[in-house]
Design an enzyme around this catalytic site. Structure first.
Site, mmCIF file in Angstrom:
data_model
loop_
_atom_site.group_PDB
_atom_site.id
_atom_site.type_symbol
_atom_site.label_atom_id
_atom_site.label_comp_id
_atom_site.label_asym_id
_atom_site.label_seq_id
_atom_site.Cartn_x
_atom_site.Cartn_y
_atom_site.Cartn_z
ATOM 1 N N GLU A 162 26.499 26.949 -80.780
ATOM 2 C CA GLU A 162 26.010 25.572 -80.665
ATOM 3 C C GLU A 162 26.768 24.563 -81.542
ATOM 4 O O GLU A 162 26.162 23.796 -82.290
ATOM 5 C CB GLU A 162 24.508 25.542 -80.968
ATOM 6 C CG GLU A 162 23.737 26.449 -80.028
ATOM 7 C CD GLU A 162 22.247 26.609 -80.376
ATOM 8 O OE1 GLU A 162 21.767 25.930 -81.277
ATOM 9 O OE2 GLU A 162 21.596 27.429 -79.713
ATOM 10 N N GLU A 208 21.213 33.788 -72.746
ATOM 11 C CA GLU A 208 19.838 33.595 -73.251
ATOM 12 C C GLU A 208 18.928 33.077 -72.137
ATOM 13 O O GLU A 208 18.142 32.138 -72.335
ATOM 14 C CB GLU A 208 19.838 32.603 -74.421
ATOM 15 C CG GLU A 208 20.788 32.961 -75.549
ATOM 16 C CD GLU A 208 20.682 32.041 -76.767
ATOM 17 O OE1 GLU A 208 19.755 31.217 -76.851
ATOM 18 O OE2 GLU A 208 21.563 32.163 -77.651
HETATM 19 O O1 G3I Z 1 9.635 35.371 -89.539
HETATM 20 C C1 G3I Z 1 8.769 34.245 -89.767
HETATM 21 C C2 G3I Z 1 7.415 34.718 -90.153
HETATM 22 O O2 G3I Z 1 7.504 35.411 -91.386
HETATM 23 C C3 G3I Z 1 6.482 33.501 -90.256
HETATM 24 O O3 G3I Z 1 5.199 33.942 -90.512
HETATM 25 C C4 G3I Z 1 6.482 32.708 -88.958
HETATM 26 C C5 G3I Z 1 5.638 31.452 -89.057
HETATM 27 O O4 G3I Z 1 6.077 30.475 -88.138
HETATM 28 O O5 G3I Z 1 7.792 32.339 -88.678
HETATM 29 C C6 G3I Z 1 8.679 33.429 -88.498
HETATM 30 O O6 G3I Z 1 9.948 32.952 -88.228
HETATM 31 C C7 G3I Z 1 10.148 32.432 -86.933
HETATM 32 C C8 G3I Z 1 11.233 33.248 -86.276
HETATM 33 O O7 G3I Z 1 11.569 32.669 -85.038
HETATM 34 C C9 G3I Z 1 10.838 34.700 -86.055
HETATM 35 O O8 G3I Z 1 9.796 34.788 -85.149
HETATM 36 C C10 G3I Z 1 10.549 30.980 -87.066
HETATM 37 O O9 G3I Z 1 9.467 30.205 -87.529
HETATM 38 C C11 G3I Z 1 11.004 30.439 -85.734
HETATM 39 O O10 G3I Z 1 11.570 29.149 -85.915
HETATM 40 C C12 G3I Z 1 12.077 31.347 -85.170
HETATM 41 O O11 G3I Z 1 12.440 30.860 -83.914
HETATM 42 C C13 G3I Z 1 13.615 31.381 -83.367
HETATM 43 C C14 G3I Z 1 14.597 30.247 -83.121
HETATM 44 O O12 G3I Z 1 15.735 30.750 -82.475
HETATM 45 C C15 G3I Z 1 14.946 29.568 -84.431
HETATM 46 O O13 G3I Z 1 16.171 28.996 -84.482
HETATM 47 C C16 G3I Z 1 13.265 32.055 -82.044
HETATM 48 O O14 G3I Z 1 12.464 33.224 -82.305
HETATM 49 C C17 G3I Z 1 14.514 32.446 -81.289
HETATM 50 O O15 G3I Z 1 14.171 32.845 -79.984
HETATM 51 C C18 G3I Z 1 15.457 31.248 -81.193
HETATM 52 O O16 G3I Z 1 16.642 31.681 -80.555
HETATM 53 C C19 G3I Z 1 17.630 30.667 -80.304
HETATM 54 C C20 G3I Z 1 18.976 31.334 -80.334
HETATM 55 O O17 G3I Z 1 19.143 32.051 -81.531
HETATM 56 C C21 G3I Z 1 20.103 30.313 -80.155
HETATM 57 N N1 G3I Z 1 19.896 29.521 -78.956
HETATM 58 C C22 G3I Z 1 18.592 28.907 -78.806
HETATM 59 C C23 G3I Z 1 17.509 29.987 -78.928
HETATM 60 C C24 G3I Z 1 16.169 29.429 -78.643
HETATM 61 O O18 G3I Z 1 15.822 28.506 -79.636
#
Ligand code: G3I
Length: 376
Positions: free
Chosen positions: A158, A263
């Site tokens: 990105e 994705e």
């Molecule tokens: O691990 C913590 C956990 O300890 C906490 O309790 C919880 C509370 O919100 O958050 C958890 O972390 C989250 C993490 O996913 C794991 O589930 C984050 O808040 C959350 O922001 C994070 O989101 C991820 C996102 O990327 C963040 O950038 C998504 O799972 C993931 O699917 C998403 O993937 C991205 C690709 O890497 C790049 N392209 C876009 C795609 C979709 O956004």
């Protein structure tokens, strides 16, 4: 008026369809064998087996995995001097035990990275040389550890704005535009045989696609070892059109790189605020009108989603010679990041398996669309 087909003929057609259906491949990976790999983004519960149902679905239907979060910088390298390899090692072991193509996601990104990577002990931004060394050390450590095992890396993620210009990140600000080339060079040094990908969303939109084309051309002109472009595919029911998808795959194929649908998911909820985007920093306030299917997806929308998936896979299949892999971003609807973005706490239905792990109509449609795949 006389019917076009007589009753016996209609019966024969129906029987043949049943037979074809009975003989049709019932797993995603079998359905597309010979065309491209079918991947899933997996979370730790799935690859450790804690989510037994999710784990079984991954083993049955997919021959490639991408780590949804555990290989991102903040997780695998949470402090400057600390790496956390426990979960990544388990992720790679799971892929090997199940003979899957194991993907690494992602090395250089502006999200999910500790702020201290860009700063010195006083909190000031570090100089180019320091950040280049940190980037190089990270890539060598992580890619080097899984050399020959993780065969495909999302090297830079990105890096572009919607208008195709380079995104203003701390990578760009501190190192300059050549941070992208440097990242690819480091990854190639660390594992010369790995597939190296530039990965981004909304590349189906012309201005951003043109930016990516120019980027790939610049890299290739300098001999930088980029092998593929990842079209993330965070789609919705209307965007991108089949034509846009087709044009986009064709455009990258012409540059001599492979295409990965990296994705894929299809949003069924109101999306006008974030058309075609996947910028995780965009947020929209919750409102019931934006969450219309809390108690289930109406049949009509289920069918529209199925047709949409068939349409997209039809395009991917037409380009099977250049499309190496199609990876779904999650396994069941309940796992999907789409339930929390751009509005938190919605009920979305973007994938092929429902919240109980049952195949949806969209799953059947994807299997059906494989009928035109090349002979093995
Ligand atoms: O691990 C913590 C956990 O300890 C906490 O309790 C919880 C509370 O919100 O958050 C958890 O972390 C989250 C993490 O996913 C794991 O589930 C984050 O808040 C959350 O922001 C994070 O989101 C991820 C996102 O990327 C963040 O950038 C998504 O799972 C993931 O699917 C998403 O993937 C991205 C690709 O890497 C790049 N392209 C876009 C795609 C979709 O956004």
């Amino acid at each position: 008026m006389k019917p076009i087909l007589s009753a016996p003929v209609l019966l024969a057609v129906a029987a043949t369809m049943l037979l074809v259906r009975a003989q049709a491949p019932v797993t995603l990976k079998e359905a597309y064998r010979g065309a491209f790999l079918i991947g899933a983004a997996v979370n730790a519960a799935q690859f450790t087996g804690q989510d037994a149902r999710g784990s079984a679905l991954v083993k049955t239907h997919f021959n490639s995995i991408t780590p949804e979060n555990v290989l991102k910088w903040e997780n695998i390298h949470p402090r400057l001097d600390t790496y956390a390899f426990d979960l990544p090692d388990k992720y790679v072991a799971f892929g090997e035990e199940n003979q899957m193509l194991i993907v690494g996601h992602c090395l250089v990104w502006h999200n999910q990275i500790p702020g201290e990577v860009f700063r010195d002990a006083r909190g000031n931004l570090v100089k180019r040389k320091v950040l280049l060394k940190r980037m190089r050390d990270h890539i060598h450590m992580v890619v080097g550890r899984y050399k020959g095992r993780i065969k495909s890396w999302d090297v830079v993620n990105e890096a572009l704005n919607d208008d195709g210009t380079l995104r203003q990140t701390l990578w760009l600000r501190i190192i300059g535009p050549d941070y992208i080339a440097k990242a690819f060079k480091c990854a190639h040094e660390a594992d010369p045989h790995a597939e190296l990908t530039y990965n981004d969303y909304s590349l189906e939109n012309e201005p951003k696609r043109n930016g990516a084309i120019a980027l790939v051309e610049r890299l290739k002109a300098r001999g930088i070892p980029i092998t593929s472009v990842g079209l993330q595919g965070h789609d919705n029911l209307a965007w991108p059109s089949a034509d846009e998808e087709d044009r986009t795959i064709r455009a990258f194929a012409e540059l001599g790189v492979n295409v990965i649908i990296s994705e894929l998911d299809v949003d069924v909820l109101p999306t006008e605020l974030t058309e075609g985007s996947a910028d995780v920093n965009a947020h929209v306030n919750a409102d019931p009108s934006l969450n219309p299917y809390v108690s289930g997806l109406p049949d009509g929308v289920q069918q529209t989603l199925a047709r949409r998936y068939a349409e997209l896979f039809g395009v991917f299949l037409r380009h099977h010679e250049v499309v190496r892999r199609v990876t779904l971003w999650g396994v069941t609807d309940g796992d999907s990041w789409r339930n929390d973005w751009p509005v938190k706490g919605r009920t979305n239905y973007p994938l092929l398996f429902d919240r109980k792990g049952q195949p949806k109509l969209a799953f059947e449609a994807v299997i059906g669309a494989s009928a035109g795949r090349p002979a093995n």
